[in-house]
Structure formats: C-alpha cells, structure tokens
Design a protein around this motif. Structure first.
Motif, short mmCIF file in Angstrom:
data_model
loop_
_atom_site.label_atom_id
_atom_site.label_comp_id
_atom_site.label_asym_id
_atom_site.label_seq_id
_atom_site.Cartn_x
_atom_site.Cartn_y
_atom_site.Cartn_z
N CYS A 106 0.86 -1.18 0.00
CA CYS A 106 0.00 0.00 0.00
C CYS A 106 0.89 1.23 0.00
CB CYS A 106 -0.92 0.00 1.23
SG CYS A 106 -1.99 1.46 1.34
N THR A 107 0.86 1.98 -1.07
CA THR A 107 1.72 3.15 -1.22
C THR A 107 0.86 4.42 -1.30
OG1 THR A 107 1.68 3.02 -3.64
CG2 THR A 107 3.42 1.79 -2.49
N THR A 108 1.51 5.55 -1.17
CA THR A 108 0.81 6.83 -1.31
C THR A 108 0.20 6.95 -2.71
OG1 THR A 108 2.30 7.88 0.27
CG2 THR A 108 1.07 9.33 -1.20
N GLU A 109 0.97 6.51 -3.71
CA GLU A 109 0.48 6.58 -5.09
C GLU A 109 -0.77 5.72 -5.27
OE1 GLU A 109 3.56 6.00 -4.18
OE2 GLU A 109 4.56 7.86 -4.81
N LEU A 110 -0.80 4.55 -4.63
CA LEU A 110 -1.96 3.68 -4.76
C LEU A 110 -3.18 4.31 -4.09
CD1 LEU A 110 -3.04 0.94 -5.72
CD2 LEU A 110 -2.45 0.01 -3.47
N ARG A 111 -2.99 4.93 -2.95
CA ARG A 111 -4.12 5.58 -2.27
C ARG A 111 -4.65 6.75 -3.09
NH1 ARG A 111 -0.76 4.66 2.29
NH2 ARG A 111 -0.09 6.84 2.31
N GLU A 112 -3.76 7.41 -3.83
CA GLU A 112 -4.19 8.53 -4.66
C GLU A 112 -4.83 8.06 -5.96
OE1 GLU A 112 -0.66 10.80 -5.16
OE2 GLU A 112 -0.80 11.76 -3.19
N ARG A 113 -4.43 6.88 -6.45
CA ARG A 113 -4.98 6.35 -7.70
C ARG A 113 -5.34 4.88 -7.52
NH1 ARG A 113 -1.84 7.96 -13.05
NH2 ARG A 113 -3.85 7.16 -13.80
N PRO A 114 -6.40 4.59 -6.77
CA PRO A 114 -6.75 3.19 -6.47
C PRO A 114 -7.18 2.39 -7.69
CG PRO A 114 -8.48 4.68 -5.75
CD PRO A 114 -7.32 5.55 -6.16
N GLU A 115 -7.46 3.07 -8.80
CA GLU A 115 -7.85 2.33 -10.00
C GLU A 115 -6.65 1.69 -10.69
OE1 GLU A 115 -6.65 6.38 -11.42
OE2 GLU A 115 -7.76 5.54 -9.71
N SER A 116 -5.45 2.00 -10.22
CA SER A 116 -4.25 1.38 -10.78
C SER A 116 -3.96 0.07 -10.03
CB SER A 116 -3.05 2.33 -10.66
OG SER A 116 -2.83 2.68 -9.31
N ALA A 117 -3.16 -0.78 -10.64
CA ALA A 117 -2.85 -2.08 -10.04
C ALA A 117 -1.91 -1.89 -8.85
CB ALA A 117 -2.21 -3.00 -11.07
N PRO A 118 -2.19 -2.53 -7.72
CA PRO A 118 -1.29 -2.41 -6.56
C PRO A 118 0.08 -2.98 -6.88
CG PRO A 118 -3.43 -3.30 -5.91
CD PRO A 118 -3.40 -3.31 -7.39
N PRO A 119 1.14 -2.34 -6.43
CA PRO A 119 2.49 -2.88 -6.66
C PRO A 119 2.69 -4.19 -5.91
CG PRO A 119 2.56 -1.01 -5.16
CD PRO A 119 1.17 -1.07 -5.69
N THR A 120 3.38 -5.13 -6.55
CA THR A 120 3.60 -6.44 -5.95
C THR A 120 5.08 -6.83 -6.02
OG1 THR A 120 3.21 -7.60 -8.05
CG2 THR A 120 1.29 -7.20 -6.63
#
Length: 212
Positions: A186-200
C-alpha cells in the motif's frame, strides 16, 4: 452666420459623443465600476465523517480502520468491529475476516453524506495460507487479479495497515488456487490512484525443514 456656425459645432459634438459611445461599447469596456460576482468556487466532497454519536452496538466494538473510496482516492475511515476484543489481535485471519466484513458493508448514512463508497463486492471471504505458504499469508476466495483494481486496492491497504499485514505497509495475499501468494504494498500513489494495479513483489516460500 454665427448662429449657423454654433449649430454646426453642436451637431458635430453630438455625433462625436455618439461615436465614442459606440466605440466604447464595441470594445467591450464596461461602463460601470461595480465588481462582477463569479459565484462560489466549485465544491468537493468533504471525505470526513462528522457523526460523533455512534450507536450503542457500534460503540461496544473493537476500533478498526478501513480504506474506502472518496473523491477518486482511498481515505481511511475509523469504525468499530463486533469482533471480540480478546481475539482482535494475534490472529491475522480473524482480523482480516473482520476487516473484510467492514469493506463489504454498505457505508453508513454519515459516510455516504461525506462522499464515501466501497468497490468491494461479495461473495468474498478470506482464510489462511496453504501448506508451504510463508507465515502470515492470507488467501481470498477469489483470485486477487480477478477483483476490480479499486476493490483490490481497498483490501490491500486495509489489510496492510492492520495487524493482518506482513509489515512495511505490505500484505501477503493469494487466491484459492495453487498460485503462489504475492506481497502487495500500500503506497501513497496507490491511495491517490486506487484504480491502478497495486504494486507487488514475488514471495519466496521458506525452505522445507529436513526430516530425520
């Protein structure tokens, strides 16, 4: 003779005044100094729950934090889970089960008014890892990649930021099949753009202990 000259001068003055008025109007110059009110700036959803009087049942639960969608981003919301307090910590599966139930539930009236929604839809359950999985692995009843990106982002951030996570804002998550789990972050970028795929990141299972 002088009267005629005066009349001609007056007529010329009137024509000049009329021409000046047309010129000013044509150039778009306002003839008033009253300021123009353009109206209020566009408003956005508050993304903040102001309900300070939870129900007696909710007040007796265990404090938990889940990530809901608001304003096209993920925002943390504090809730109370009915999970018994003595079982709230120490068992990642129980914790994840309670958190997933919160994500599946419809937002309360105060949350909806604040702009919160959830993209997580059932049927969906969470359980422990398979044999050979790293400790702390959680497995969903559906393959994570089969969920919508926003729903998966909600689950990843909610699990990763709780005692069900694997530390470092990550969670070890897999599906029901034999595919190995992945470490979702869970990154800041993911929280800002949740429609993107989470980094794994790939997860290496611990080596089997030799038997005698």
């Amino acid at each position: 003779m002088r009267g005629r000259t005066f009349g001609g001068t007056a007529g010329a003055g009137a024509l000049c005044a009329a021409a000046l008025t047309v010129l000013v109007t044509g150039c778009g110059i306002r003839t008033t100094s009253v300021p123009v009110d353009a109206g209020a700036a566009p408003s956005r959803v508050p993304c903040s729950v102001t309900d300070a009087s939870p129900s007696p049942t909710a007040a007796q639960g265990v404090p938990v934090r889940v990530f809901l969608v608001c304003g096209s981003q993920l925002e943390a919301v504090d809730r109370r889970s009915p999970l018994p307090e003595e079982k709230a910590d120490g068992d990642p599966v129980r914790t994840a089960t309670g958190l997933l139930a919160q994500l599946l539930a419809e937002p309360s009236d105060s949350e909806r008014q604040a702009g919160f929604t959830t993209a997580v839809r059932g049927p969906l359950v969470v359980g422990g890892g398979h044999r050979g999985d790293p400790a702390g692995t959680l497995r969903l009843s559906r393959q994570p990649e089969d969920l919508t990106p926003t729903a998966l982002s909600q689950i990843v951030c909610t699990f990763a930021e709780s005692s069900a996570g694997a530390g470092g804002h990550t969670v070890l998550l897999g599906g029901p099949g034999s595919y190995p789990p992945k470490r979702y972050r869970c990154t800041t970028e993911l929280r800002e753009r949740p429609e993107s795929a989470p980094p794994t990141a790939a997860v290496t299972a611990p080596a089997a202990t030799p038997t005698g």
